[in-house]
Enzyme design. Structure first.
Site, short mmCIF file in Angstrom:
data_model
loop_
_atom_site.label_atom_id
_atom_site.label_comp_id
_atom_site.label_asym_id
_atom_site.label_seq_id
_atom_site.Cartn_x
_atom_site.Cartn_y
_atom_site.Cartn_z
CG ASP A 222 -11.05 -14.75 -9.21
OD1 ASP A 222 -11.41 -13.90 -8.55
OD2 ASP A 222 -9.80 -14.67 -9.49
CE LYS A 225 -15.17 -11.11 -7.72
NZ LYS A 225 -14.50 -12.30 -7.91
CG ASP A 250 -9.29 -12.62 -5.82
OD1 ASP A 250 -8.55 -12.27 -4.65
OD2 ASP A 250 -9.21 -11.93 -6.91
CG ASN A 251 -11.85 -10.34 -6.40
OD1 ASN A 251 -11.94 -11.09 -6.68
ND2 ASN A 251 -11.04 -9.45 -6.59
CD GLU A 282 -7.41 -7.60 -8.81
OE1 GLU A 282 -7.09 -8.19 -7.92
OE2 GLU A 282 -8.61 -7.47 -9.52
MG MG Z 1 -10.34 -11.67 -8.85
#
Ligand code: MG
Length: 298
Positions: A222, A225, A250-251, A282
């Site tokens: 997380d 990226k 995530d993401n 989120e």
């Molecule tokens: Mg995140």
């Protein structure tokens, strides 16, 4: 009147006024941009006055977008919100109560300043995976303020240990204070560094924290990226995973990690088995995100 209705009404009125002015010719060439900015500003004010129901009209969210470049280099927004979180948690959450600290952080994000935590919606996916696989050794890439670390500590077995890597020394200090306040500081080791620094951080994990072949049961990715796939490859090169280890990322849609997703698709069924969880980014319910849960098959 509900807050969201009030916001829509005022924002609509502002946009409507601007559109009307454009149609009537009262706005001269070059001024539409000014009008649009004015309409946006008014909508933001209305949203703030109405209790911040629309995330994308919240000043703290727009401020974060304005500080996007800084966020990508220092991993802090630049307006002191991460330090403000510590003060808020210390003041509003019961010491030694993980649930209450998590609740306080969520409340801070909804009512005060937006933070790039995993949040409640995606956090529940993380909770479920950790509860199901019962890992003994966990690694997190990207501590930020410690929110996901708290969720993992709450879900992992009592004798498990979480190692969390954070690029920013300031964020690491903040996360330590929050974890201490929650009474779980002794269950999490925060390591300042990055796996992509050419070796020092990985070497510290090996020599100081006992990382060895097959040692890792669970990884939560997380952080930067663009570093998702390179850092996963570094972990694989060291053979820290074992068949049955699970990596959650995530993401994957927003901001997005396409190379990581492509890698998992290429190796599906041979080296990895992935479940793609649809969720929301989120602290809002409009924009969708993707959380990848990937079991390493060896
Ligand atoms: Mg995140």
């Amino acid at each position: 009147m509900r807050a969201s209705s009030l916001t829509s009404l005022v924002a609509g009125a502002v946009v409507g006024t601007a559109t009307g002015a454009l149609r009537s010719g009262r706005v001269h060439r070059g001024r539409p941009v000014l009008w649009a900015a004015g309409a946006l500003g008014a909508a933001v004010v209305a949203n703030e006055l109405a209790g911040k129901p629309a995330l994308f009209l919240r000043w703290s969210f727009l401020r974060m977008l304005l500080g996007h470049r800084r966020l990508q280099t220092t991993w802090q927004v630049g307006d002191g919100r991460e330090d403000a979180l510590v003060a808020y948690v210390t003041r509003h959450a019961r010491a030694g109560d993980v649930d209450d600290v998590i609740r306080a952080i969520d409340r801070f994000c909804l009512e005060r300043s937006f933070l790039i935590n995993v949040g409640e919606d995606k956090g529940e996916i993380l909770d479920r995976v950790v509860r199901r696989i019962r890992p003994a050794v966990l690694l997190e890439l990207g501590t930020y303020c410690g929110y996901s670390a708290l969720r993992m500590v709450r879900a992992m077995p009592p004798d498990a240990r979480l190692h969390s890597i954070e690029f920013s020394p300031a964020n690491a200090r903040i996360a330590r204070r929050i974890l201490e306040h929650a009474g779980v500081g002794d269950r999490v080791t925060i390591v300042v560094g990055t796996l992509g620094d050419g070796g020092p951080t990985m070497e510290r994990l090996r020599t100081e924290h006992g990382f060895a072949a097959g040692a890792l049961d669970f990884v939560f990715v997380d952080h930067d990226k663009d570093a998702y796939l390179p850092d996963l490859r570094r972990i694989l090169d060291r053979q820290w995973l074992h068949p049955g280890s699970v990596v959650v990322a995530d993401n994957v849609r927003i901001p997005g990690a396409p190379a990581y997703r492509q890698f998992m698709r290429m190796h599906e069924g041979r080296h990895w088995r992935t479940t793609e969880h649809e969720a929301h980014t989120e602290y809002q319910s409009l924009v969708k995100d993707l959380v990848l849960e990937s079991e390493y098959l060896g």
